[in-house]
Write a protein that holds these residues in place. Sequence first.
Motif, mmCIF file in Angstrom:
data_model
loop_
_atom_site.group_PDB
_atom_site.id
_atom_site.type_symbol
_atom_site.label_atom_id
_atom_site.label_comp_id
_atom_site.label_asym_id
_atom_site.label_seq_id
_atom_site.Cartn_x
_atom_site.Cartn_y
_atom_site.Cartn_z
ATOM 1 N N GLY A 103 0.678 -1.211 0.138
ATOM 2 C CA GLY A 103 0.076 0.180 0.036
ATOM 3 C C GLY A 103 0.878 1.374 -0.031
ATOM 4 O O GLY A 103 1.756 1.342 0.670
ATOM 5 N N THR A 104 0.629 2.235 -0.833
ATOM 6 C CA THR A 104 1.407 3.250 -0.995
ATOM 7 C C THR A 104 0.194 4.702 -0.501
ATOM 8 O O THR A 104 1.317 5.936 -0.429
ATOM 9 N N SER A 105 -0.983 4.468 -0.221
ATOM 10 C CA SER A 105 -1.718 5.753 0.218
ATOM 11 C C SER A 105 -1.187 5.964 1.496
ATOM 12 O O SER A 105 -1.080 5.299 2.339
ATOM 13 N N PRO A 106 -1.735 7.399 2.150
ATOM 14 C CA PRO A 106 -1.447 7.523 3.543
ATOM 15 C C PRO A 106 -2.220 6.765 4.336
ATOM 16 O O PRO A 106 -1.881 6.337 5.463
ATOM 17 N N TYR A 107 -3.550 6.373 3.859
ATOM 18 C CA TYR A 107 -4.348 5.451 4.567
ATOM 19 C C TYR A 107 -3.553 3.859 4.955
ATOM 20 O O TYR A 107 -3.495 3.694 6.034
ATOM 21 N N HIS A 108 -2.991 3.468 3.744
ATOM 22 C CA HIS A 108 -2.452 2.469 4.078
ATOM 23 C C HIS A 108 -0.977 2.423 4.794
ATOM 24 O O HIS A 108 -0.577 1.579 5.746
ATOM 25 N N ILE A 109 -0.033 3.341 4.568
ATOM 26 C CA ILE A 109 1.246 3.666 4.952
ATOM 27 C C ILE A 109 1.004 3.816 6.448
ATOM 28 O O ILE A 109 1.598 3.215 7.615
ATOM 29 N N TYR A 110 -0.041 4.927 7.231
ATOM 30 C CA TYR A 110 -0.054 5.096 8.455
ATOM 31 C C TYR A 110 -0.994 4.403 9.151
ATOM 32 O O TYR A 110 -0.621 3.804 10.331
ATOM 33 N N SER A 111 -1.954 3.845 8.415
ATOM 34 C CA SER A 111 -3.274 3.158 9.393
ATOM 35 C C SER A 111 -3.090 1.928 9.322
ATOM 36 O O SER A 111 -3.064 1.403 10.267
ATOM 37 N N LYS A 112 -2.934 1.472 8.086
ATOM 38 C CA LYS A 112 -3.131 0.072 7.865
ATOM 39 C C LYS A 112 -1.566 -0.669 8.337
ATOM 40 O O LYS A 112 -1.305 -1.724 8.940
ATOM 41 N N LEU A 113 -0.589 -0.075 7.804
ATOM 42 C CA LEU A 113 0.742 -0.715 7.822
ATOM 43 C C LEU A 113 1.626 -0.272 8.930
ATOM 44 O O LEU A 113 2.604 -0.723 9.349
ATOM 45 N N LYS A 114 1.110 0.893 9.504
ATOM 46 C CA LYS A 114 1.763 1.596 10.841
ATOM 47 C C LYS A 114 3.322 1.797 10.268
ATOM 48 O O LYS A 114 4.163 1.449 11.058
ATOM 49 N N SER A 115 3.488 2.316 9.272
ATOM 50 C CA SER A 115 4.937 2.664 8.797
ATOM 51 C C SER A 115 5.146 4.186 8.338
ATOM 52 O O SER A 115 4.125 4.919 8.690
ATOM 53 N N ASN A 116 5.845 4.200 7.444
ATOM 54 C CA ASN A 116 6.169 5.605 6.850
ATOM 55 C C ASN A 116 6.598 5.562 5.475
ATOM 56 O O ASN A 116 6.981 4.268 4.955
ATOM 57 N N PRO A 117 6.501 6.524 4.701
ATOM 58 C CA PRO A 117 6.624 6.388 3.084
ATOM 59 C C PRO A 117 8.177 5.877 2.534
ATOM 60 O O PRO A 117 8.089 4.961 1.876
ATOM 61 N N GLU A 118 9.281 6.114 3.633
ATOM 62 C CA GLU A 118 10.484 5.698 3.121
ATOM 63 C C GLU A 118 10.588 4.316 3.335
ATOM 64 O O GLU A 118 11.099 3.474 2.449
ATOM 65 N N GLU A 139 5.705 -8.087 -11.573
ATOM 66 C CA GLU A 139 4.817 -6.906 -11.583
ATOM 67 C C GLU A 139 4.617 -6.425 -10.303
ATOM 68 O O GLU A 139 4.647 -7.113 -9.222
ATOM 69 N N PHE A 140 4.747 -4.975 -10.171
ATOM 70 C CA PHE A 140 4.461 -4.471 -8.972
ATOM 71 C C PHE A 140 3.405 -3.811 -8.794
ATOM 72 O O PHE A 140 2.941 -3.158 -9.614
ATOM 73 N N TYR A 141 2.490 -3.940 -7.609
ATOM 74 C CA TYR A 141 1.234 -3.031 -7.648
ATOM 75 C C TYR A 141 1.434 -2.141 -6.358
ATOM 76 O O TYR A 141 1.984 -2.381 -5.340
ATOM 77 N N ALA A 142 1.065 -0.874 -6.559
ATOM 78 C CA ALA A 142 1.226 0.069 -5.447
ATOM 79 C C ALA A 142 -0.578 0.327 -5.004
ATOM 80 O O ALA A 142 -1.257 1.082 -5.327
ATOM 81 N N GLU A 143 -0.595 -0.430 -3.961
ATOM 82 C CA GLU A 143 -2.150 -0.582 -3.588
ATOM 83 C C GLU A 143 -2.652 0.712 -2.987
ATOM 84 O O GLU A 143 -2.035 1.549 -2.626
ATOM 85 N N ASP A 144 -3.904 0.946 -3.366
ATOM 86 C CA ASP A 144 -4.614 2.200 -3.261
ATOM 87 C C ASP A 144 -3.587 3.414 -4.028
ATOM 88 O O ASP A 144 -3.919 4.576 -3.343
ATOM 89 N N ALA A 145 -3.414 3.107 -5.071
ATOM 90 C CA ALA A 145 -2.520 4.087 -5.966
ATOM 91 C C ALA A 145 -3.410 5.148 -6.276
ATOM 92 O O ALA A 145 -3.168 6.516 -6.388
ATOM 93 N N GLY A 146 -4.667 5.051 -6.476
ATOM 94 C CA GLY A 146 -5.770 5.940 -6.504
ATOM 95 C C GLY A 146 -5.791 7.112 -5.521
ATOM 96 O O GLY A 146 -6.254 8.123 -5.948
ATOM 97 N N ARG A 147 -5.482 6.783 -4.408
ATOM 98 C CA ARG A 147 -5.417 7.915 -3.312
ATOM 99 C C ARG A 147 -4.019 8.205 -2.843
ATOM 100 O O ARG A 147 -3.854 8.466 -1.931
ATOM 101 N N THR A 148 -3.136 7.837 -3.543
ATOM 102 C CA THR A 148 -1.424 8.121 -3.317
ATOM 103 C C THR A 148 -1.197 9.282 -4.131
ATOM 104 O O THR A 148 -1.661 9.542 -5.213
ATOM 105 N N ASP A 149 -0.511 10.164 -3.366
ATOM 106 C CA ASP A 149 0.130 11.306 -3.983
ATOM 107 C C ASP A 149 0.831 11.220 -5.158
ATOM 108 O O ASP A 149 1.851 10.213 -5.172
#
Length: 504
Positions: A103-118, A139-149
Amino acid sequence: MSNKEPLLVFDTTLRDGEQVPGCQLNTVEKIQVARALETLGVDVIEAGFPVSSPGDFEAVVQIAAAVREPVVCGLTRAVLKDIDVAAAALKGARRARIHTGIGTSPYHIYSKLKSNPEAILEQAVKAVRYARNLVEEVEFYAEDAGRTDNEYLARVVEAVILAGATVINIPDTTGYCLPSEYGAKIRYLMERVPNIHQAILSTHCHNDLGMATANTLAGVLNGARQVEVTINGIGERAGNSSLEEVVMAVRTRKDFPVDTRINTRRIMETSRMVSSLMNMPVQPNKAIVGRNAFAHSSGIHQDGVLKDRENYEIIDPAEVGVDESAIVLTARSGRAALKYHLDRLGYHYYNGDLDTLYARFLEMADQQKQVTDQDLLKLTGQNEDSGTALKLKLLQVLTGVSTVPMATVHLEVDGAVRSATAEGNGAFDAAFKAVAKIIDEHFDLDEFLIQAITRGSDDVGKVHVRIHGRNRTWYGFSANTDIVTASVQALIDALNKMMIHHER
Ligand code: KIV
Ligand code: ZN
């Protein structure tokens, strides 16, 4: 295919589609669907998520062995164990692909994965590198790319391409994007990612706001060259972008710069197979594969279609494996539609008759939703009780293995019952020969068509016959749950027309 650029079709019916509650398939059914997808001409089959269960693992193993043409793909998280398991499941594939991502959206990075972008970016690169050592295609997927910066997404995409990914999936996981927004996202990546030409961008759109197909097409118009789709648009929640809609949109719109390898004539058959195996009925007004997708019921449209199909249809139904456009008789139908069906059923009216019949038809149509072939026969006085010369009183057939098929028929002919028994090469042949013995008239059977009714909820079979006798062609029709009975009744229907109406 034309000289347009190729658009790759990645089918995820067996992974994202199969996540729908109540739609799970066993391995044998999955292989059946995979083979149908191969015949349909998809480029990639996403066969499952191998680490998720032993059943999914086994299904990926079996599908990898069962198909030869398409790439077989297994989904993983950006987790090394998932990747190991997927690589093991794909070992038997002629061409294997691992589809890994995070996941690459703020929802996934902070809320689901409890991580940070780097940290997410690092994990993505590590997973791709690891997978690339195990299989040829990653193949790579950027989950929730629709809401990713977009700026962050571009950095991730550049890094995973450097790590060895050759296809980059940009999922609108929650179906949130508008077509203009999703198209702009793909355009942004095409223009801003320096190494983008070493990879193919892929669309993966969900239908939460009913825009999955529109978003997919916007992605393609802005540079994506792979589409991730499912048969009948099945998938989580409101589903995924549907294969048939995307494929037919790029095929039908001549201004699209791309085309797929899909054998569109197999679309309907594949749609029905998936619908029935997954117990997921297709909504009647579904584009391309819905029961009403080529049905016309209003008088103005029916008249237009009967003059030239293209007046109201942008796709020839035969192109997607549908026999013909359906002219449905309802209270809004006009004389042209009534005449079309009467001709098809072999009822020959004479001057003045059509107006009278039309008035009676409207009365009947006002009382019921749809007027069927049987209703029309009633309307024209050709049902069983309308003083026909021949009436079927008894039909008995004997058939099976190591038996000579035999039929006994009792027919009422002008009030007197006559009977005959005949042998044939099958039940129909024997029954038809018995009827022929009784009526003492020469006729040739020119056409005999049996159709299972797949549009209704019952198991009635429809039979159309065409015979030639007394220097003319006659049509007969019947419907019955017993197909041999329906066949004999259809023959009798045609014979009655020949014997009653020929003098008029
Ligand atoms: O919708 C989605 O983001 C997905 C990914 C796992 C590819 O299905
Ligand atoms: Zn998805």
